[in-house]
Design a protein around this motif. Structure first.
Motif, mmCIF file in Angstrom:
data_model
loop_
_atom_site.group_PDB
_atom_site.id
_atom_site.type_symbol
_atom_site.label_atom_id
_atom_site.label_comp_id
_atom_site.label_asym_id
_atom_site.label_seq_id
_atom_site.Cartn_x
_atom_site.Cartn_y
_atom_site.Cartn_z
ATOM 1 N N ARG A 266 70.160 0.128 77.455
ATOM 2 C CA ARG A 266 69.252 -0.245 76.363
ATOM 3 C C ARG A 266 68.579 0.963 75.723
ATOM 4 N N LEU A 267 68.396 2.034 76.509
ATOM 5 C CA LEU A 267 67.745 3.250 76.005
ATOM 6 C C LEU A 267 68.571 4.480 76.392
ATOM 7 N N PRO A 268 69.756 4.643 75.807
ATOM 8 C CA PRO A 268 70.544 5.840 76.166
ATOM 9 C C PRO A 268 69.801 7.125 75.793
ATOM 10 N N VAL A 269 69.861 8.105 76.692
ATOM 11 C CA VAL A 269 69.142 9.369 76.505
ATOM 12 C C VAL A 269 70.099 10.514 76.827
ATOM 13 N N SER A 270 70.223 11.455 75.918
ATOM 14 C CA SER A 270 71.141 12.582 76.113
ATOM 15 C C SER A 270 70.554 13.611 77.073
ATOM 16 N N GLN A 271 71.424 14.455 77.600
ATOM 17 C CA GLN A 271 70.974 15.540 78.476
ATOM 18 C C GLN A 271 70.055 16.496 77.713
ATOM 19 N N GLN A 272 70.355 16.710 76.437
ATOM 20 C CA GLN A 272 69.517 17.605 75.631
ATOM 21 C C GLN A 272 68.109 17.045 75.478
ATOM 22 N N ALA A 273 67.992 15.732 75.291
ATOM 23 C CA ALA A 273 66.667 15.118 75.168
ATOM 24 C C ALA A 273 65.881 15.247 76.467
ATOM 25 N N VAL A 274 66.574 15.101 77.614
ATOM 26 C CA VAL A 274 65.919 15.279 78.914
ATOM 27 C C VAL A 274 65.416 16.709 79.059
ATOM 28 N N ARG A 275 66.285 17.667 78.781
ATOM 29 C CA ARG A 275 65.897 19.095 78.904
ATOM 30 C C ARG A 275 64.705 19.414 78.009
ATOM 31 N N GLN A 276 64.803 19.009 76.757
ATOM 32 C CA GLN A 276 63.752 19.343 75.798
ATOM 33 C C GLN A 276 62.462 18.603 76.134
ATOM 34 N N GLY A 277 62.596 17.337 76.555
ATOM 35 C CA GLY A 277 61.405 16.562 76.914
ATOM 36 C C GLY A 277 60.639 17.178 78.057
ATOM 37 N N PHE A 278 61.337 17.606 79.099
ATOM 38 C CA PHE A 278 60.672 18.272 80.219
ATOM 39 C C PHE A 278 60.068 19.609 79.784
ATOM 40 N N ALA A 279 60.722 20.285 78.842
ATOM 41 C CA ALA A 279 60.274 21.626 78.425
ATOM 42 C C ALA A 279 58.974 21.579 77.639
ATOM 43 N N VAL A 280 58.753 20.505 76.872
ATOM 44 C CA VAL A 280 57.604 20.503 75.948
ATOM 45 C C VAL A 280 56.484 19.560 76.391
ATOM 46 N N VAL A 281 56.662 18.850 77.508
ATOM 47 C CA VAL A 281 55.652 17.865 77.912
ATOM 48 C C VAL A 281 54.304 18.548 78.184
#
Length: 436
Positions: A266-281
């Protein structure tokens, strides 16, 4: 006559005779009259510690993935609108005021607590905000918390330890049972505590929840440079560490990734979104190190479990000649255990008064420190009492050397006072520059 947000907040503070009254009957009845129903994917996040970090990481990753995200957390640090973020930004106070008005009209003679009233207002705000996903932090416990009127598509329990014992019980088993009630039959139930209480596991199994346990269904590994995660079907390798500081953040991040795997259809998330999300949180007040000298660490740690994590994180910071602690705390916390976790790491204690009837008097805390054998009365060790955290921080900054560190902890209110004072000073500074 319509009220602005500040007037509504003053109103709901007076509405109910007690600050906390657990139970879902009243709040569920008003929710039904309001027609509250979130039309998006919902994720609830409960636990003793780590809820705010988990919500922040989920929000950051999902925003990077391009979703429209609503995030409800509590308490706030400076402004109430921090509690309701839409696409990463605090909600418009005028829109919040409209939702408070709707709750007031629907409640009739029902008295709601501050938390119940504001929860309904924020759920209704999210209902009409065109969200793809809503992340909802559970306020206290789980079973009887107002947020639990929502049947979430996925629920996360971050950690279980003893806190709010007068409401939830004084054992991990009792507290685990309360928190497990945010799980739902047939839906993903994530627990990122490495040693979950048996009561939590048994409840999840009894209702037929899809239970994901750390160490069984997902885990992490890492070295000094990077870390990796493995779930039931997915792996995420060679990731940089999350921007949030602290040794416990990998457990929180692992629970986040388990939740995202469980919702991947229902909420596909790319590896790039995971990397960037952790980087800027970002998350203020969670082992937040302010720039400049001496080093200032802000941490909302307000129970022994959280203070033990704070102690471990301080140990990883390296050498400082002296550590100064600005400590303001609620009297109903296990203050002795909090002191025990840090007393060997703090040289100077600056004890701050906090607002409210629950706040511990600084002189009483000083007595607990002396009872614990904390030294004082020398250039190397001292205990002092102050009228507020910001006043205590000023004293620490005046006395500390440039290579020392100052730790502000003990309560959300302790950190909030410091952040609010800094924000006011920055506004004054900007105004002064504009005048010139």
């Amino acid at each position: 006559m319509s009220r602005d947000l500040a007037a509504w907040l003053a109103h709901i503070e007076r509405l109910h005779p007690s600050a906390i009254e657990l139970g879902l009957e009243r709040v569920r009845g008003v929710a039904q009259r309001l027609g509250v129903a979130l039309p998006c994917v919902t994720i609830t996040v409960g636990g003793t510690n780590g809820k705010g970090s988990t919500c922040a990481m989920l929000e950051s990753i999902l925003l990077e993935a391009g979703y429209r995200v609503g995030t409800y957390t509590s308490p706030h640090l400076v402004d109430f609108a921090e509690r309701a973020r839409v696409n990463g930004q605090p909600a418009d106070p005028a829109l919040l005021a409209e939702q408070f008005e709707a709750v007031e009209a629907a409640r009739g003679e029902v008295t709601l607590t501050y938390f119940e009233f504001s929860t309904l207002a924020i759920l209704r705000l999210f209902q009409h905000a065109g969200l793809d996903v809503a992340i909802l932090e559970v306020g206290l416990g789980g079973r009887l918390d107002a947020v639990n009127i929502v049947d979430a598509d996925c629920a996360i329990v971050t950690s279980i330890d003893i806190d709010h014992a007068e409401w939830l019980g004084d054992t991990r088993e009792a507290i685990g049972f309360e928190k497990a009630h945010i799980f739902r039959p047939g839906r993903p139930a994530i627990c990122s505590d490495p040693s979950p209480p048996r009561a939590l596991v048994e409840h999840a199994e009894a209702i037929g929840a899809d239970l994901w346990l750390f160490g069984r269904d997902f885990n992490h590994a890492g070295d000094r440079q990077q870390w990796s995660w493995a779930g039931r079907a997915n792996r995420r390798n060679a990731m940089a560490y999350p921007a949030l500081r602290g040794a416990n953040q990998l457990l929180n991040a692992s629970g986040v990734l388990a939740a995202l795997e469980s919702l991947r259809d229902r909420l596909p998330v790319s590896q790039q979104a995971v990397r960037q999300g952790f980087a800027v949180v970002e998350l203020p007040g969670r082992f937040q190190v302010l720039p400049g000298q001496p080093s200032i660490v802000l941490d909302v740690a307000h129970n022994p479990h959280a203070v033990a994590h704070l102690a471990a994180n301080l140990d990883n910071m390296g050498f400082f000649p002296y550590t100064w602690a600005v400590f303001g705390v609620m009297r109903d916390k296990d203050v002795d255990a909090m002191i025990a976790a840090l007393k060997g790491r703090v040289d100077h204690w600056l004890l701050a008064a906090l607002p409210g009837a629950r706040a511990a008097d600084p002189e009483w805390v000083a007595g607990r420190l002396r009872e614990a054998g904390v030294a004082e009365g020398t250039a190397e060790a001292s205990i002092g009492c102050f009228r507020s955290p910001s006043e205590a921080l000023v004293a620490a900054q005046e006395r500390a050397g440039p290579n020392d560190r100052i730790v502000v902890f003990g309560s959300f209110l302790t950190v909030a006072d410091v952040l609010a004072t800094r924000a006011a000073a920055n506004r004054t500074s900007r105004h002064g520059k504009a005048q010139r």
